[in-house]
Design an enzyme around this catalytic site. Structure first.
Site, PDB file in Angstrom:
ATOM      1  N   GLY A  55       0.841  -1.205   0.000  1.00  0.00           N
ATOM      2  CA  GLY A  55       0.000   0.000   0.000  1.00  0.00           C
ATOM      3  C   GLY A  55       0.865   1.238   0.000  1.00  0.00           C
ATOM      4  O   GLY A  55       2.069   1.165   0.303  1.00  0.00           O
ATOM      5  N   CYS A  82       5.340  -6.035   1.763  1.00  0.00           N
ATOM      6  CA  CYS A  82       5.627  -4.598   1.684  1.00  0.00           C
ATOM      7  C   CYS A  82       4.917  -3.839   2.811  1.00  0.00           C
ATOM      8  O   CYS A  82       5.269  -4.000   3.961  1.00  0.00           O
ATOM      9  CB  CYS A  82       5.270  -4.052   0.302  1.00  0.00           C
ATOM     10  SG  CYS A  82       6.054  -2.453  -0.060  1.00  0.00           S
ATOM     11  N   TYR A  83       3.906  -3.015   2.511  1.00  0.00           N
ATOM     12  CA  TYR A  83       3.163  -2.351   3.591  1.00  0.00           C
ATOM     13  C   TYR A  83       2.598  -3.400   4.544  1.00  0.00           C
ATOM     14  O   TYR A  83       2.563  -3.195   5.765  1.00  0.00           O
ATOM     15  CB  TYR A  83       2.030  -1.508   3.000  1.00  0.00           C
ATOM     16  CG  TYR A  83       1.157  -0.820   4.028  1.00  0.00           C
ATOM     17  CD1 TYR A  83       1.524   0.420   4.547  1.00  0.00           C
ATOM     18  CD2 TYR A  83      -0.023  -1.409   4.485  1.00  0.00           C
ATOM     19  CE1 TYR A  83       0.729   1.057   5.497  1.00  0.00           C
ATOM     20  CE2 TYR A  83      -0.821  -0.788   5.430  1.00  0.00           C
ATOM     21  CZ  TYR A  83      -0.444   0.451   5.934  1.00  0.00           C
ATOM     22  OH  TYR A  83      -1.230   1.076   6.871  1.00  0.00           O
ATOM     23  N   HIS A 169       8.381  -7.555  -3.040  1.00  0.00           N
ATOM     24  CA  HIS A 169       7.177  -8.029  -3.731  1.00  0.00           C
ATOM     25  C   HIS A 169       7.466  -9.359  -4.436  1.00  0.00           C
ATOM     26  O   HIS A 169       7.949  -9.377  -5.562  1.00  0.00           O
ATOM     27  CB  HIS A 169       6.714  -6.995  -4.759  1.00  0.00           C
ATOM     28  CG  HIS A 169       6.122  -5.763  -4.154  1.00  0.00           C
ATOM     29  ND1 HIS A 169       4.793  -5.692  -3.792  1.00  0.00           N
ATOM     30  CD2 HIS A 169       6.680  -4.566  -3.829  1.00  0.00           C
ATOM     31  CE1 HIS A 169       4.552  -4.496  -3.274  1.00  0.00           C
ATOM     32  NE2 HIS A 169       5.676  -3.800  -3.283  1.00  0.00           N
ATOM     33  N   GLU A 171       5.369 -11.292  -5.732  1.00  0.00           N
ATOM     34  CA  GLU A 171       4.370 -11.550  -6.773  1.00  0.00           C
ATOM     35  C   GLU A 171       4.767 -11.051  -8.155  1.00  0.00           C
ATOM     36  O   GLU A 171       4.211 -11.492  -9.169  1.00  0.00           O
ATOM     37  CB  GLU A 171       3.012 -10.935  -6.377  1.00  0.00           C
ATOM     38  CG  GLU A 171       2.959  -9.420  -6.384  1.00  0.00           C
ATOM     39  CD  GLU A 171       3.447  -8.763  -5.102  1.00  0.00           C
ATOM     40  OE1 GLU A 171       3.144  -7.574  -4.897  1.00  0.00           O
ATOM     41  OE2 GLU A 171       4.139  -9.436  -4.313  1.00  0.00           O
ATOM     42  N   ASP A 227     -14.038 -12.687 -22.772  1.00  0.00           N
ATOM     43  CA  ASP A 227     -14.830 -12.971 -21.573  1.00  0.00           C
ATOM     44  C   ASP A 227     -16.246 -13.415 -21.910  1.00  0.00           C
ATOM     45  O   ASP A 227     -16.718 -14.456 -21.443  1.00  0.00           O
ATOM     46  CB  ASP A 227     -14.869 -11.740 -20.663  1.00  0.00           C
ATOM     47  CG  ASP A 227     -13.477 -11.252 -20.287  1.00  0.00           C
ATOM     48  OD1 ASP A 227     -12.543 -12.068 -20.314  1.00  0.00           O
ATOM     49  OD2 ASP A 227     -13.326 -10.054 -19.982  1.00  0.00           O
ATOM     50  N   LYS A 373      -8.277 -13.045 -16.112  1.00  0.00           N
ATOM     51  CA  LYS A 373      -8.257 -13.202 -17.564  1.00  0.00           C
ATOM     52  C   LYS A 373      -7.509 -14.458 -18.003  1.00  0.00           C
ATOM     53  O   LYS A 373      -7.972 -15.181 -18.895  1.00  0.00           O
ATOM     54  CB  LYS A 373      -7.608 -11.965 -18.204  1.00  0.00           C
ATOM     55  CG  LYS A 373      -7.495 -12.024 -19.726  1.00  0.00           C
ATOM     56  CD  LYS A 373      -8.841 -11.858 -20.404  1.00  0.00           C
ATOM     57  CE  LYS A 373      -9.259 -10.410 -20.385  1.00  0.00           C
ATOM     58  NZ  LYS A 373     -10.494 -10.181 -21.183  1.00  0.00           N
TER      59      LYS A 373
END
Length: 517
Positions: A55, A82-83, A169, A171, A227, A373
Site C-alpha cells: 500500500g 511490503c506495507y 514483492h 508476486e 470474456d 483473464k
C-alpha cells in the site's frame, strides 16, 4: 466453497490482483477482500491462508489503513507483503521508521537457511523492492530471515505461529524466485492441497448452471471479446438452445470483427444468435464528445440501451447473463480497500451497468465472475473455443472509441480500422507476433503536413503501440526491428487513405498506461 481458500486483504496496493493471480497459479483458490472486512466474516470463510498486500501509506500514520490485532488470533497463517510486512511488525509491537535511503527496483537479498519461505531458494537472490519505510525492530518472538544492503529486515517470521513478512514483492516477475516463495508459503507453511483446477471448474460450473437455470431461458450480452465468448461457451454447454446471445455491433470494433464474431458463434455453438447493427445510433450519441471517461460511459450506456430494447422484443423471463470477470468487479470499486488506502478507479467497465427496472429476470448469471483473464483463457481452450478467439489480444470494452482521441466520427473509425488491420497484418507476417503481448494503432486528434507526389497534404497521424509484459501491471515498449517498422510505416502511408505520418509510442508502464485513454 468446495476449494481451500486464501484471502488477500487489500491495503491499497497496486499489485493486489497480481498477488491473487499468483496464488491461483499455485493451484490455490484466492479472493481479494477489503482490509476492513470484519474478523467474524473472515473466520466464517474458513481460509487456509491470509496475505496482506502492499500500500502507499505509512503504518505509523494513524489515518492509514490498519487491522485489528485479532486477525492474528484466529489460527490462520499470515504473510505480509511490503506495507503488509510493516503492518505485521507495527501491529504486533515492532517498530517502523522512515528510510534514510529508500529502496526501489531490483535489489539483492541474502536469506538465512532454515526458513520454510526460502526452501530451495538460493541464499542470494534478486527481488523487487518499493518502499520508503522499513522495519527497524521486529516484534518479540520474530526472527529476521533476510536482509539487503539497506534493509536490515527484508524478511522476518514467527515460524511457531506461522506469521511471515517480506519487505519486497514476491508476486512480480522481477523477483526471480518470488513465485517459489509464495508456493512455499502456501504448501510448506499452510499445507495447501492445490485443489484449484480448471477442469474441475468447468465441470462444477456447468453442473451448477444446469441446476440453477433448469428449463428456463438465458440471455447473454455478447461483446465478441474473450470474456463474453467463454461465458457463452459455458452456458451453451450447460443449456444449449435455451441460450440467446445478443451481439450489439456498435461499429467500434476492429476491421471485419463483427462478421468474424457472427460466423464463429453461429458455427461453434448450439444457441440462438441475434446481431444488432447500430453504428449510426452510437455516432449520434458521441457527436461532439471528446472526454475519454464520458465516451466510455456513453458507449456503455448506449450498448445496454440497444441491448435492452432488443430484449424487450423477445423478453420471456428466465435469466440474464454477462461475461463479468473478477478484475471488472475490483477495478469498478467493488471489493477493494476503502478510504485513504483504496486503489483508485482507473476506468469504468462497460459491463457494470444496472438492468432497467421494467425488465424482469429470475436472476443474473456471471459464470466467470471469480476468474482472472488468464484463467478465462484456460477455460476457453478446454471448452474447444478456437485459439484465435481465446487468445485475442486485450480489447477495451468501448472498442476503438478509446483509441480515437477526441471526437469520434465515421471517417476516423474507418481510418483507424484500416490502419490497425495493416499494422496487425504486418506484425503477423514479420514472425514476431508471439513476442508481443499487445499491439494496436491509435488515432490521435492530430493532423500534420505531408507531401505525396507533388501535392501538399494535411492529414492524420497514426501512432502505433506494442508492448511486452508478464502481468500487465508493468509493461515495456517492444523493440520492434527497424525494418518491420519501416514496412509498417510505408504501408500505412501508402495504403490507408488520409494518413501521412506514423509515430511509434516508446513509453513504458509506468509512467504511461498501455492504452492511450
Amino acid at each position: 466453497m468446495a476449494n481451500q481458500l486464501c484471502i488477500v486483504l487489500d491495503f491499497g496496493g497496486q499489485y493486489n490482483q497480481l498477488i491473487a493471480r499468483r496464488v491461483r497459479e499455485c493451484g490455490v483458490y484466492c479472493e481479494i477482500k477489503r482490509y476492513d472486512t470484519p474478523i467474524e466474516e473472515i473466520k466464517a470463510l474458513d481460509p487456509v491462508a491470509i496475505i496482506f498486500t502492499g500500500g502507499p501509506n505509512s503504518v505509523y500514520d494513524m489515518s492509514s489503513p490498519h487491522i485489528s490485532k485479532d486477525i492474528f488470533d484466529i489460527g490462520v497463517p499470515v504473510l505480509g507483503i511490503c506495507y503488509g510486512c510493516q503492518l505485521v511488525a507495527w501491529t504486533l509491537g515492532g517498530e517502523v521508521k522512515s528510510c534514510e535511503k529508500s529502496e526501489y527496483g531490483k535489489i539483492e537479498i541474502s536469506h538465512n537457511k532454515g526458513s520454510l519461505i526460502f526452501k530451495d531458494v538460493p541464499e542470494k537472490s534478486v527481488v523487487w523492492m518499493s518502499h520508503t519505510d522499513y522495519v527497524s525492530r521486529v516484534p518479540e518472538g520474530f526472527t529476521v530471515t533476510a536482509a539487503s544492503a539497506d534493509c536490515p529486515a527484508a524478511a522476518f517470521e514467527n515460524a511457531e505461529k506461522k506469521f511471515y513478512a517480506v519487505q519486497f514483492h514476491p508476486e512480480v516477475t522481477h523477483s526471480e524466485f518470488g513465485k517459489k516463495m509464495l508456493h512455499n508459503f502456501l504448501y510448506e507453511v499452510c499445507g495447501c492441497k492445490g485443489d484449484w483446477v480448471m477442469d474441475d471448474f468447468i465441470e462444477k460450473t456447468v453442473a451448477k448452471l444446469r441446476e440453477q437455470i433448469g428449463d428456463k431461458k438465458v440471455v447473454l450480452g455478447l461483446s465478441g471479446g474473450v470474456d463474453s465468448s467463454v461465458a457463452a461457451g459455458l452456458l451453451s454447454r450447460a443449456v444449449g438452445k435455451q441460450l440467446t446471445c445478443v451481439f450489439v455491433d456498435q461499429g467500434l470494433m476492429r476491421k471485419d470483427e463483427g462478421d468474424f464474431v457472427e460466423e464463429t458463434f453461429t458455427k461453434l455453438f448450439d444457441m440462438k444468435f441475434v446481431r444488432v447493427n447500430c453504428q449510426k445510433q452510437f455516432l449520434e450519441k458521441l457527436k461532439g464528445v471528446s472526454d475519454p471517461e464520458q465516451k466510455r460511459k456513453i458507449i456503455g450506456t448506449e450498448f445496454y440501451k440497444v441491448f435492452w430494447d432488443k430484449i424487450r422484443e423477445e423478453a420471456d423471463g428466465g435469466f440474464f447473463a454477462q461475461g463479468t470477470i473478477y478484475p471488472d468487479r475490483i477495478e469498478s470499486g467493488k471489493g477493494n480497500a476503502a478510504g485513504k488506502g483504496s486503489t483508485a478507479t482507473i476506468k469504468t467497465h462497460h459491463n457494470m451497468v444496472e438492468k432497467p427496472a421494467d425488465i424482469k429476470f429470475d436472476g443474473t448469471i456471471e459464470p466467470l465472475a471469480d476468474l482472472f483473464k488468464d484463467e478465462v483463457r484456460a477455460v476457453g481452450e478446454k471448452l474447444g473455443i478456437p485459439h484465435d478467439l481465446v487468445w485475442r489480444q486485450p480489447f477495451p470494452g468501448p472498442g476503438l472509441g478509446v483509441r480515437i482521441i477526441g471526437e469520434i466520427t465515421e471517417e476516423k473509425i474507418k481510418v483507424l480500422q484500416e490502419a490497425d488491420a495493416v499494422f496487425r497484418d504486418e506484425i503477423k507476417k514479420s514472425g514476431i507476433e508471439s513476442e508481443l503481448k499487445q499491439f494496436f494503432a491509435v488515432l490521435p486528434d492530430v493532423k500534420t503536413v505531408g507531401v505525396m507526389g507533388d501535392h501538399r497534404t494535411y492529414d492524420h497521424l497514426i501512432a502505433i503501440r506494442a508492448i511486452t509484459t508478464d502481468d500487465f501491471m508493468t509493461a515495456d515498449w517492444a523493440r520492434i526491428p527497424y525494418d518491420v517498422l519501416a514496412r509498417v510505416s510505408n504501408r500505412l502511408t501508402n495504403e490507408v487513405e488520409h494518413v501521412n505520418r506514423v509515430v511509434y509510442d516508446i513509453t513504458s508502464k509506468p509512467p504511461g498506461t498501455v492504452e492511450w485513454e
